[in-house]
Enzyme design. Structure first.
Site, short mmCIF file in Angstrom:
data_model
loop_
_atom_site.label_atom_id
_atom_site.label_comp_id
_atom_site.label_asym_id
_atom_site.label_seq_id
_atom_site.Cartn_x
_atom_site.Cartn_y
_atom_site.Cartn_z
N SER A 16 44.27 47.04 36.99
CA SER A 16 43.53 46.60 38.17
C SER A 16 43.65 45.10 38.37
CB SER A 16 42.06 46.99 38.06
OG SER A 16 41.90 48.40 38.08
N ARG A 39 37.70 38.59 40.09
CA ARG A 39 36.62 39.56 39.87
C ARG A 39 36.02 40.02 41.20
NH1 ARG A 39 34.23 42.35 35.29
NH2 ARG A 39 35.07 41.35 33.44
N HIS A 42 38.30 42.47 42.79
CA HIS A 42 38.24 43.71 42.02
C HIS A 42 36.98 44.50 42.34
CE1 HIS A 42 37.18 46.02 38.30
NE2 HIS A 42 38.43 46.42 38.44
#
Length: 209
Positions: A16, A39, A42
């Protein structure tokens, strides 16, 4: 019937973040903000969210230092608090949400505002703390109002309330405090608990690296 998919959580995470780093151009961001942006992308699956990412100079560094110094983390809703990976926090930081405090509902009535706004009035140790708002624009507005009246100054405010009423305006109000306040925000209607908590998780991960 069985589907073909990756079972190992470590490999899912690895792939990912590798995809995010491949597809997103983050080189224009300061070094400390790149893990935060990674982050953030994501958490929502949207590469273009970085186009709306706004932050003050040194915001990530200030938030990281606050975590390392053991300062508390105040959250507007339980979903934000639950999204923070507490085992990653560098100093066993308290992660607090006062939305369901027994006094919050009555206070909301007395001040003529939402419960989310009333809950902010119970944040008593703001100096040098980290504030994470991922749901309620009224909580962000109330925080800024309280600070204007002399409340403590957080080390970092993560302002990512989501929605169609007040979200855009509350984040604009937060950004207007630069350079007085350190902040990380996503301008526009987008935001939410997962995105807001991902910022804290990124900073905690930086502390561990």
């Amino acid at each position: 019937m069985r589907y073909s998919y990756i079972h190992q959580p470590e490999e899912i995470y690895r792939q990912s973040f590798e995809i995010v780093r491949t597809e997103a151009n983050l080189q224009h961001l300061p070094a400390a903000m790149q893990p935060v942006a990674t982050r953030l992308i994501h958490s929502c699956g949207m590469i273009d969210v970085v186009d709306d990412l706004a932050f003050s100079t040194g915001a990530a560094e200030a938030g990281l230092a606050a975590l390392q110094n053991g300062r508390p983390i105040y959250c507007d809703v339980e979903m934000v608090r639950s999204g923070i990976i507490q085992k990653m926090l560098p100093a066993g930081n308290d992660v607090l949400c006062t939305l369901n405090d027994p006094t919050t509902a009555d206070r909301a009535v007395s001040i003529g505002n939402t419960r989310s706004a009333a809950a902010v009035d119970l944040w008593s140790d703001l100096d040098g703390a980290v504030v994470v708002i991922g749901n309620a624009p009224t909580a962000l507005f109330r925080l800024l109002e309280n600070m204007a009246e002399g409340a403590g100054k957080p080390a970092l405010i993560v302002g990512m309330p989501v929605g169609f009423v007040g979200a855009v305006e509350s984040k604009q109000a937060l950004a207007a405090f630069e350079p007085e306040l350190n902040f990380i925000a996503v301008h526009g209607r987008r935001g939410g608990s997962a995105m807001a908590s991902s910022v804290v998780n990124a900073l905690a991960g930086m502390s561990a690296s």
